[in-house]
Design a protein around this motif. Structure first.
Motif, short mmCIF file in Angstrom:
data_model
loop_
_atom_site.label_atom_id
_atom_site.label_comp_id
_atom_site.label_asym_id
_atom_site.label_seq_id
_atom_site.Cartn_x
_atom_site.Cartn_y
_atom_site.Cartn_z
N ALA A 1 27.14 -8.20 15.99
CA ALA A 1 27.89 -9.15 16.79
C ALA A 1 27.03 -9.81 17.86
O ALA A 1 27.34 -10.90 18.33
CB ALA A 1 29.09 -8.47 17.43
N VAL A 2 25.95 -9.15 18.27
CA VAL A 2 25.02 -9.67 19.27
C VAL A 2 23.71 -9.99 18.56
O VAL A 2 23.27 -9.21 17.71
CB VAL A 2 24.79 -8.64 20.39
CG1 VAL A 2 23.72 -9.12 21.36
CG2 VAL A 2 26.09 -8.37 21.13
N PRO A 3 23.06 -11.11 18.86
CA PRO A 3 21.78 -11.41 18.22
C PRO A 3 20.81 -10.24 18.32
O PRO A 3 20.58 -9.70 19.40
CB PRO A 3 21.27 -12.62 19.00
CG PRO A 3 22.50 -13.30 19.48
CD PRO A 3 23.47 -12.19 19.80
N ALA A 4 20.29 -9.83 17.18
CA ALA A 4 19.43 -8.65 17.12
C ALA A 4 18.28 -8.90 16.17
O ALA A 4 18.41 -9.62 15.18
CB ALA A 4 20.24 -7.42 16.67
N VAL A 5 17.15 -8.26 16.48
CA VAL A 5 15.97 -8.38 15.65
C VAL A 5 15.34 -7.00 15.52
O VAL A 5 15.33 -6.21 16.48
CB VAL A 5 14.96 -9.39 16.23
CG1 VAL A 5 14.51 -9.00 17.63
CG2 VAL A 5 13.77 -9.60 15.30
N GLY A 6 14.84 -6.68 14.34
CA GLY A 6 14.21 -5.40 14.13
C GLY A 6 12.84 -5.33 14.78
O GLY A 6 12.03 -6.25 14.64
N PRO B 1 3.33 -9.22 8.61
CA PRO B 1 4.42 -8.59 9.37
C PRO B 1 5.77 -9.27 9.11
O PRO B 1 5.86 -10.50 9.06
CB PRO B 1 3.98 -8.78 10.83
CG PRO B 1 2.49 -8.90 10.75
CD PRO B 1 2.21 -9.61 9.47
N VAL B 2 6.79 -8.45 8.95
CA VAL B 2 8.14 -8.93 8.65
C VAL B 2 9.12 -8.36 9.66
O VAL B 2 9.10 -7.16 9.96
CB VAL B 2 8.57 -8.52 7.22
CG1 VAL B 2 10.02 -8.95 6.96
CG2 VAL B 2 7.64 -9.13 6.18
N LEU B 3 9.99 -9.23 10.18
CA LEU B 3 11.02 -8.81 11.13
C LEU B 3 12.38 -9.23 10.59
O LEU B 3 12.60 -10.41 10.31
CB LEU B 3 10.81 -9.45 12.51
CG LEU B 3 9.65 -8.93 13.37
CD1 LEU B 3 8.32 -9.45 12.86
CD2 LEU B 3 9.86 -9.35 14.82
N PRO B 4 13.31 -8.28 10.43
CA PRO B 4 14.68 -8.64 10.03
C PRO B 4 15.47 -9.12 11.24
O PRO B 4 15.28 -8.63 12.36
CB PRO B 4 15.23 -7.33 9.50
CG PRO B 4 14.52 -6.28 10.31
CD PRO B 4 13.14 -6.83 10.57
N LEU B 5 16.36 -10.05 11.00
CA LEU B 5 17.18 -10.62 12.08
C LEU B 5 18.63 -10.61 11.64
O LEU B 5 18.95 -10.86 10.47
CB LEU B 5 16.69 -12.04 12.38
CG LEU B 5 17.24 -12.74 13.62
CD1 LEU B 5 16.14 -13.57 14.28
CD2 LEU B 5 18.39 -13.65 13.23
N ALA B 6 19.53 -10.32 12.57
CA ALA B 6 20.93 -10.08 12.23
C ALA B 6 21.73 -11.37 12.09
O ALA B 6 21.40 -12.41 12.68
CB ALA B 6 21.58 -9.20 13.29
N VAL B 7 22.79 -11.27 11.32
CA VAL B 7 23.80 -12.31 11.17
C VAL B 7 25.12 -11.72 11.65
O VAL B 7 25.43 -10.56 11.38
CB VAL B 7 23.90 -12.76 9.70
CG1 VAL B 7 25.16 -13.58 9.46
CG2 VAL B 7 22.66 -13.55 9.30
N ASP B 8 25.89 -12.52 12.37
CA ASP B 8 27.20 -12.07 12.85
C ASP B 8 28.25 -12.42 11.80
O ASP B 8 28.56 -13.60 11.62
CB ASP B 8 27.54 -12.74 14.19
CG ASP B 8 28.85 -12.25 14.78
OD1 ASP B 8 29.57 -11.49 14.11
OD2 ASP B 8 29.15 -12.63 15.93
N PRO B 9 28.83 -11.44 11.09
CA PRO B 9 29.80 -11.75 10.04
C PRO B 9 31.09 -12.34 10.57
O PRO B 9 31.90 -12.84 9.79
CB PRO B 9 30.04 -10.39 9.37
CG PRO B 9 29.68 -9.39 10.41
CD PRO B 9 28.59 -9.99 11.23
N ARG B 10 31.29 -12.31 11.89
CA ARG B 10 32.48 -12.94 12.48
C ARG B 10 32.12 -14.22 13.22
O ARG B 10 33.00 -14.90 13.75
CB ARG B 10 33.15 -11.97 13.45
CG ARG B 10 33.67 -10.70 12.78
CD ARG B 10 34.14 -9.69 13.80
NE ARG B 10 33.01 -9.26 14.65
CZ ARG B 10 33.13 -8.40 15.65
NH1 ARG B 10 34.30 -7.88 15.94
NH2 ARG B 10 32.06 -8.05 16.36
#
Length: 261
Positions: free
Chosen positions: A51-56, A128-137
């Motif tokens: 729900a909050v922007p997040a990055v690995g 280097p690879v960084l995953p980034l989140a998606v807010d499903p709502r």
């Protein structure tokens, strides 16, 4: 001066894309050669909900097999790309500078929305690879804003990718015909989205759920379309849109891919 990398939207389809021959797989095999090698890759994945922007921010992110019911060889695959904790911190800082919340997840691994397409694009797993989140709502405007805050990373040789699905309805998959044609409702939705993208009609795109034909049938849940808006936002205020690939799987999965230059 080195040309900027585009931002990308990729449809990752079913996890078997990682190992099966398919039009989408062959397209990904050749994609990386089109542009200079990036210094790092950031992938906003439909399979990283937050729900909050997040990055690995893991220095050595694990390969996550976040699916069930597929052949055993798929679970043996590993994508041992390094992470980049310093870049993760910079991403969170760019979000904060744009007035957005943001956090670094130090334990987040690479879900299949990340490693499946990258395994075909960059099989050596050295970047280097960084995953980034998606807010499903979240809505399209929110994800556009998340991406726009990261647009400066393109000047630093970072490849920004949204990984999802152009049409994604798992409830209407036709398992008997992996290469079968898309049903009319799926074609109409995809054609509307494609036309709006080429026209640069951002207002209509942001209101896709109300304006696009069969919108909720094409995306019963929104998480696979939101990476498109991340990639669009990350390209900056104006972008030249290029459709890189167009194919389908099982009728109700559209595998389209776009570059935003």
């Amino acid at each position: 001066m080195t040309a900027l990398l585009p931002t990308l939207f990729l449809s990752h389809g079913a996890p078997m894309l990682a190992i099966e021959d398919s039009p989408a797989g062959r397209f990904l095999d050749d994609l990386a050669a089109r542009w200079p090698r990036p210094h790092a890759i950031v992938v906003a994945s439909a399979h990283y909900p937050a729900a909050v922007p997040a990055v690995g921010g893991a220095p050595k992110p694990a390969t996550v097999h976040d699916f069930t019911g597929f052949p055993a060889p798929l679970y043996a695959l590993d994508y041992p790309a390094p992470g980049d904790p310093a870049l993760a911190g910079r991403i969170a800082g760019l979000w904060r500078a744009a007035g957005l919340p943001g956090r670094v997840d130090p334990l987040r691994g690479l879900d299949h929305g990340v490693w499946v397409p990258l395994r075909r694009m960059y099989p050596a797993a050295e970047i280097p690879v960084l995953p980034l989140a998606v807010d499903p709502r979240g809505d399209a405007a929110w994800h556009l804003r998340i991406g726009r805050a990261l647009a400066p990373l393109r000047d630093e040789g970072v490849l920004l990718i949204g990984s999802g699905g152009f049409v994604h309805n798992l409830g209407e998959l036709d398992w008997r015909r992996p290469d079968g044609p898309a049903p009319p409702w799926a074609r109409q939705f995809a054609d509307w989205m494609h036309a709006r993208l080429l026209a640069g009609d951002t207002d209509a795109l942001l209101d896709w759920c109300a304006r696009a034909p069969h919108a909720r049938r094409a995306h019963p849940t929104v998480e696979h379309l939101m990476p498109l808006f991340f990639a669009l936002g990350a390209s900056g205020d104006t972008a030249r849109v290029e459709r890189l690939h167009h194919s389908g799987q099982f009728g109700s999965l559209a595998m389209d891919a776009y570059a935003f230059h």
